[in-house]
Design a protein around this motif. Structure first.
Motif, PDB file in Angstrom:
ATOM      1  N   TRP A 152       6.982   8.655  10.765  1.00  0.00           N
ATOM      2  CA  TRP A 152       7.855   8.079   9.332  1.00  0.00           C
ATOM      3  C   TRP A 152       9.240   9.455   9.494  1.00  0.00           C
ATOM      4  O   TRP A 152       9.873   9.574   8.396  1.00  0.00           O
ATOM      5  CB  TRP A 152       7.384   8.853   8.045  1.00  0.00           C
ATOM      6  N   ALA A 168       6.491   2.266  -0.205  1.00  0.00           N
ATOM      7  CA  ALA A 168       7.310   3.899  -0.554  1.00  0.00           C
ATOM      8  C   ALA A 168       8.562   3.896  -1.503  1.00  0.00           C
ATOM      9  O   ALA A 168       9.072   5.448  -1.808  1.00  0.00           O
ATOM     10  CB  ALA A 168       6.649   4.734   0.917  1.00  0.00           C
ATOM     11  N   ASN A 183       0.942   3.986   1.175  1.00  0.00           N
ATOM     12  CA  ASN A 183       0.911   4.550   2.435  1.00  0.00           C
ATOM     13  C   ASN A 183       1.524   3.920   4.004  1.00  0.00           C
ATOM     14  O   ASN A 183       1.078   4.783   5.196  1.00  0.00           O
ATOM     15  CB  ASN A 183       0.081   5.853   2.814  1.00  0.00           C
ATOM     16  N   THR A 205       2.130   6.604   9.407  1.00  0.00           N
ATOM     17  CA  THR A 205       2.491   7.576   8.795  1.00  0.00           C
ATOM     18  C   THR A 205       3.579   9.105   9.369  1.00  0.00           C
ATOM     19  O   THR A 205       4.132  10.250   9.576  1.00  0.00           O
ATOM     20  CB  THR A 205       1.703   8.276   8.106  1.00  0.00           C
ATOM     21  N   GLN A 246       1.174  -1.271  -0.085  1.00  0.00           N
ATOM     22  CA  GLN A 246      -0.184  -0.131   0.389  1.00  0.00           C
ATOM     23  C   GLN A 246       0.961   0.941  -0.234  1.00  0.00           C
ATOM     24  O   GLN A 246       1.800   1.539   0.756  1.00  0.00           O
ATOM     25  CB  GLN A 246      -0.889   0.052   1.015  1.00  0.00           C
TER      26      GLN A 246
END
Length: 195
Positions: A91, A66, A30, A88, A28
């Motif tokens: 990150w 990503a 994100n 997220t 995915q």
């Protein structure tokens, strides 16, 4: 694909997922996955179906779509794997993670640049022993259970070539091959090997 249903770790309140060997971690855009246990590889393939290993990752490493613009792209479990999602909002400290990805890509690029498959294979075994191996009485045990096909894909070679070279290295006493595709790299012998 999942070995068991997701579990919640109360220490960090993140969901842990378990995957079986040869299964794929969902991609995915994100979501990043932190490897808690096990070994994975990220890979792509050419139009003719030839697989290309982009990296090999273990506990503490972070992987995810990503990090790549490569298409197609997959994350395959080489062993039983346990992962947690990196939210997220966490990150921001990814500088070290990005550096690890760049450094591994460079290391694999150098390994693949040698002129013969035999030298590439010896260098790859040394790299795997350093990154994932553990010291045993007669060398370093690479307990990844990689098939000859897995190794061939890492080096853009053929399974037959890898099998022949591994047999030759074993005959010369540079490695010991154990059941379940495990290898002991005899570093003392490798240092005396003329490249």
């Amino acid at each position: 694909m999942f070995a068991s249903s997701p579990t919640k770790n109360h220490a960090n309140q993140s969901i842990r997922r378990h995957f079986q060997p040869r299964s794929f971690i969902p991609l995915q855009p994100n979501i990043l996955w932190k490897l808690e246990k096990g070994i994975v590889r990220n890979l792509t393939w050419h139009e003719d179906g030839t697989l290309v290993t982009l990296g090999v990752w273990g506990p503490g490493d972070i992987v995810g779509k990503a990090f790549s613009k490569i298409e197609p792209y997959e994350i395959e479990c080489l062993t039983k794997v346990e992962v947690t999602i990196v939210p997220t909002n966490e990150w921001y400290p990814l500088t070290e993670v990005l550096l690890a990805h760049v450094q591994q890509a460079e290391e694999l690029m150098v390994i693949r640049s040698y002129k013969t498959v035999e030298i590439m294979l010896i260098k790859l075994l040394g790299w795997l022993a350093k990154k994932f191996g553990r010291e045993v009485e007669n060398g370093h045990l690479i307990d990844l259970r990689l098939t000859h096909q897995d190794i061939a894909e890492m080096l853009n070679s053929t399974r037959v070539t890898i099998t022949r070279i591994l047999s030759n290295l074993e005959e010369r006493g540079l490695i010991d091959r154990l059941p379940l595709h495990r290898i002991v790299l005899k570093e003392e012998q490798i240092w005396h090997y003329e490249i």
